[in-house]
Design an enzyme around this catalytic site. Structure first.
Site, short mmCIF file in Angstrom:
data_model
loop_
_atom_site.label_atom_id
_atom_site.label_comp_id
_atom_site.label_asym_id
_atom_site.label_seq_id
_atom_site.Cartn_x
_atom_site.Cartn_y
_atom_site.Cartn_z
N SER A 50 -54.83 -25.02 96.52
CA SER A 50 -55.49 -24.99 97.83
C SER A 50 -56.90 -24.42 97.65
O SER A 50 -57.24 -23.91 96.58
CB SER A 50 -54.69 -24.10 98.78
OG SER A 50 -54.75 -22.75 98.33
N ASP A 83 -55.36 -29.48 97.10
CA ASP A 83 -54.50 -29.50 98.29
C ASP A 83 -55.36 -29.16 99.52
O ASP A 83 -56.16 -28.21 99.48
CB ASP A 83 -53.40 -28.45 98.10
CG ASP A 83 -52.30 -28.54 99.14
OD1 ASP A 83 -52.10 -29.62 99.72
OD2 ASP A 83 -51.62 -27.50 99.35
N GLU A 142 -54.66 -37.47 105.55
CA GLU A 142 -53.59 -37.02 106.47
C GLU A 142 -53.87 -37.54 107.86
O GLU A 142 -54.99 -37.45 108.37
CB GLU A 142 -53.49 -35.48 106.49
CG GLU A 142 -52.47 -34.99 107.54
CD GLU A 142 -52.01 -33.55 107.36
OE1 GLU A 142 -51.95 -33.09 106.19
OE2 GLU A 142 -51.72 -32.90 108.37
N HIS A 189 -46.09 -25.70 107.69
CA HIS A 189 -46.25 -24.88 106.49
C HIS A 189 -45.59 -23.51 106.66
O HIS A 189 -45.43 -23.04 107.78
CB HIS A 189 -47.74 -24.66 106.20
CG HIS A 189 -48.44 -25.89 105.71
ND1 HIS A 189 -49.52 -26.44 106.33
CD2 HIS A 189 -48.19 -26.69 104.64
CE1 HIS A 189 -49.93 -27.52 105.67
NE2 HIS A 189 -49.13 -27.70 104.64
N ASN A 266 -44.62 -31.77 98.97
CA ASN A 266 -45.34 -30.51 98.74
C ASN A 266 -44.44 -29.29 98.93
O ASN A 266 -43.83 -29.13 100.00
CB ASN A 266 -46.50 -30.40 99.73
CG ASN A 266 -47.67 -31.27 99.35
OD1 ASN A 266 -47.53 -32.20 98.55
ND2 ASN A 266 -48.82 -30.98 99.91
N ASP A 268 -44.47 -25.05 98.29
CA ASP A 268 -45.12 -23.80 97.91
C ASP A 268 -44.25 -22.60 98.29
O ASP A 268 -43.92 -21.75 97.47
CB ASP A 268 -46.50 -23.71 98.61
CG ASP A 268 -47.32 -22.52 98.14
OD1 ASP A 268 -46.85 -21.77 97.27
OD2 ASP A 268 -48.44 -22.34 98.64
P1 13P Z 1 -44.37 -25.27 102.29
O1 13P Z 1 -45.02 -24.11 103.00
O2 13P Z 1 -43.21 -25.80 103.07
O3 13P Z 1 -43.97 -24.93 100.90
O4 13P Z 1 -45.44 -26.45 102.21
C1 13P Z 1 -46.43 -26.46 101.22
C2 13P Z 1 -47.47 -27.50 101.48
O5 13P Z 1 -47.34 -28.40 102.28
C3 13P Z 1 -48.70 -27.39 100.68
O6 13P Z 1 -49.66 -28.35 101.04
O1 G3H Z 2 -51.04 -25.71 102.45
C1 G3H Z 2 -50.34 -24.79 102.20
C2 G3H Z 2 -50.07 -24.26 100.84
O2 G3H Z 2 -48.88 -23.51 100.93
C3 G3H Z 2 -51.20 -23.43 100.29
O3 G3H Z 2 -51.29 -22.24 100.95
O4 G3H Z 2 -53.70 -22.01 101.58
O5 G3H Z 2 -52.16 -20.02 101.42
O6 G3H Z 2 -52.92 -21.19 99.35
P1 G3H Z 2 -52.61 -21.30 100.83
ZN ZN Z 3 -49.67 -28.91 103.08
#
Ligand code: 13P
Ligand code: G3H
Ligand code: ZN
Length: 349
Positions: A50, A83, A142, A189, A266, A268
């Site tokens: 990200s 991302d 998106e 998310h 995806n 995270d």
């Molecule tokens: P999660 O928070 O469900 O893991 O999603 C991650 C995501 O979409 C990153 O772009």
């Molecule tokens: O888009 C969501 C991913 O979990 C990345 O999260 O922006 O906190 O790194 P972040």
């Molecule tokens: Zn995402």
């Protein structure tokens, strides 16, 4: 092996009928965890960063670590993906660094919070495609807006407020030429997706299926796809964490998506939970320890276990050696001569 085009990874996944997990990274241990899981399951890999991750790791540290992963694992195809790029400049800087794929998330304005108009989204995404494809770089767009907020990114809300309209998805794919399309079907998310176990009706799988029928050649992407397993929540809470009860996206729903055109998934949050639980456990059980390796090693192993499970569940396991990576310069030629068409095959309604 050099970093591979995400388009090639997803085209191969479409041929094989499987999905590929895209796992977020911020540091060396997370990259190592993904590679441990990929070696164990013989999986192709999408690693993604990200904007927050790039800033945290001063960009170059993270990119050099990915290059090290590619060099140390010559038998595993790895695509490196930006991302949630929030602007043309963010995507351009990732491409200049050597990322082989970018997401232009034009569903939100540059502030990463305000939903944009359809025309704004088309315009910025098309601009990124025009810059990326001649350089052999894959583009994910998106349409529709996810719920939740991560690191200041996201529109908030439940995830059901801006579900993707299939007509708009078709028009968007036609007008931008994206390789992959993230759609909003009710996921969000972060850890707090659903306040009870979601049944089949909670996620808008019918919309996903309708979009795939009309865009059979566009790779669909599911964001917010952590399953937030109770076992991982329990470990965090057992060792002093304070997570409220929550439910994520059931694996069966993701697998239904994969049978209907989802190629990139995806994840995270599940890895964040695994890492935090493992570190908390070491701190709670052996408070005398203070060498970071004593807790980073179990954290890395805990993440590798989750990633290996997802690789198996998404079906990418066993596919690392199926194909020979096409050099990025050849991919660029493919976009130019139309072999890698950017125009989606649009099936009738
Ligand atoms: P999660 O928070 O469900 O893991 O999603 C991650 C995501 O979409 C990153 O772009
Ligand atoms: O888009 C969501 C991913 O979990 C990345 O999260 O922006 O906190 O790194 P972040
Ligand atoms: Zn995402």
């Amino acid at each position: 092996m050099p970093l591979v085009s995400m388009r090639q990874l997803l085209d191969e996944a479409a041929k094989g009928g499987y999905g590929v997990g895209a796992f977020n990274v911020n540091d060396m241990e997370q990259i190592q965890a993904i590679m441990m899981a990929a070696r164990q399951t013989k999986s192709p890999v999408i690693v993604q960063a990200s904007r927050g991750a790039r800033a945290f790791a001063e960009d170059l540290y993270l990119f050099r670590l990915i290059q090290a992963a590619a060099e140390l694992n010559p038998d595993i195809p790895i695509a490196m993906h930006q991302d949630h790029g929030n602007s043309f400049e963010t995507c351009k800087s990732a491409i200049e660094l050597g990322y082989t794929s970018v997401m232009m998330d034009g569903s939100l304005r540059e502030d990463g919070k305000t939903p944009s108009t359809f025309e704004e989204n088309v315009e910025v995404t098309r601009r990124v495609v025009e810059y990326a494809h001649p350089r052999g770089v894959t583009v994910e767009g998106e349409i529709g807006v996810l719920g939740g907020v991560e690191d200041g990114h996201g529109a908030g809300g439940s995830g059901l407020e801006h579900v993707t309209d299939p007509d708009q998805a078709v028009a968007f794919a036609e007008r931008t030429g994206v390789d992959a399309l993230a759609i909003a079907i009710g996921t969000s998310h972060g850890a707090y997706k659903f306040s009870k176990k979601p049944d089949g009706s909670v996620l808008k799988m019918d919309i996903l299926i309708a979009i795939h029928k009309r865009l059979p050649r566009t790779h669909l992407v599911m964001h917010g796809s952590s399953s937030v397993p109770k076992e991982l929540q329990d470990i965090v809470n057992q060792y002093g964490g304070k997570l409220k009860p929550t439910w994520g996206v059931p694996i069966e729903e993701i697998q239904l998506g994969i049978r209907n055109g989802v190629r990139k998934i995806n994840v995270d949050t599940d890895n964040r939970l695994a890492i935090t639980g493992a570190i908390r456990k070491v701190f709670a059980e052996t408070p005398e320890k203070f060498d970071p390796r004593d807790y980073l090693k179990p954290a890395r192993e805990a993440m590798a276990k989750v990633v290996a499970e997802r690789m198996t569940e998404f079906g990418q396991a066993g596919h690392a050696g199926d194909y020979k990576p096409i050099p990025i310069s050849e991919i660029a030629k493919g976009y130019a001569n139309g072999t890698l068409t950017t125009q989606p095959l649009v099936a009738a309604k």
